[in-house]
Design an enzyme around this catalytic site. Sequence first.
Site, PDB file in Angstrom:
ATOM      1  N   HIS A  64       0.826  -1.213   0.000  1.00 46.26           N
ATOM      2  CA  HIS A  64       0.000   0.000   0.000  1.00 46.26           C
ATOM      3  C   HIS A  64       0.863   1.268   0.000  1.00 46.26           C
ATOM      4  CE1 HIS A  64      -3.731  -2.326   1.607  1.00 46.26           C
ATOM      5  NE2 HIS A  64      -3.627  -2.374   0.289  1.00 46.26           N
ATOM      6  N   ASP A 137      -0.044  -3.599   8.744  1.00 46.26           N
ATOM      7  CA  ASP A 137      -1.487  -3.356   8.948  1.00 46.26           C
ATOM      8  C   ASP A 137      -2.237  -4.650   9.249  1.00 46.26           C
ATOM      9  OD1 ASP A 137      -0.990  -0.721   8.404  1.00 46.26           O
ATOM     10  OD2 ASP A 137      -1.975  -0.695   6.449  1.00 46.26           O
ATOM     11  N   HIS A 175      -0.247   1.992  12.411  1.00 51.71           N
ATOM     12  CA  HIS A 175      -1.189   3.096  12.602  1.00 51.71           C
ATOM     13  C   HIS A 175      -1.559   3.335  14.064  1.00 51.71           C
ATOM     14  CE1 HIS A 175      -2.127   3.865   8.342  1.00 51.71           C
ATOM     15  NE2 HIS A 175      -1.966   2.559   8.175  1.00 51.71           N
TER      16      HIS A 175
END
Length: 263
Positions: A64, A137, A175
């Site tokens: 990503h 992630d 994150h």
Amino acid sequence: MNHQHPDFCGIDIIPLPAFRDNYLWLLRRGTRAAVVDPGDAAVVERHLAAHGLALCAILITHHHADHIGGVAELVAERDIPVFGPAAEAIAGVNRPLSEGDTADLPELGIAFRTLEVPGHTRTHIAYLASGILFCGDTLFSAGCGRLLGGTAAQLHDSLRRLAELPDDTAVYCTHEYTLANLAFARAAEPSNAERDGWQVECARLRAAGRPTLPSRIGRERQINPFLRTTENGVIAAVAAHAGVRPAGSRECFAALRAWKDNF
Ligand SMILES: [Zn+2]
């Protein structure tokens, strides 16, 4: 704030905030550095310049843009290894890795083992070295990645694998989603005292401008509903929300993931 990990004499692991809520994790030993998922080259270059560091390697967990966006710029004038999943064509990756392969960073005195952890994407990998996990992630504190290429069954099984790591394994995810994840975790498992305690701690950390990461595998097993799909409290909440009792752990996980997508 001291980011030094006690298991790694002389290695600091530093969060470089980027975009809205990413951390680009920078490993540093003396004047040598490596970076995990550098979505933004400028953020990394600024830190290297400010601290007189030489970048020796890049580790990529998945393809990503917010994880690879800075790679081309960072390697433009550097001849360094760029590790990444072999199963995905990622520009700049020159050390493709599959399950069990080693990402050796001799300048930092670390070698990571590659874990294939599909689910968020079909080809996502994680990096594990004595007590330290870079999981991109896949696993977040109190949450997990969305399904953006892989299946719920894959992500369920990948998280199951990570949950089996030793309790004190430090979880470096990409994150800062922890507080939002905890709000969902409360709906998904209304009664969980450890989770409530972690929420208080995270609110305090965020109010002080500090990261809630790294987390620990042992904590995540206690508070993260996505790792607790065989717990009665989670099963009951999922059944009440979906109107049907999940047949097993994978079904519970899939229902939980779908619920969180619209939470
Ligand atoms: Zn991603």
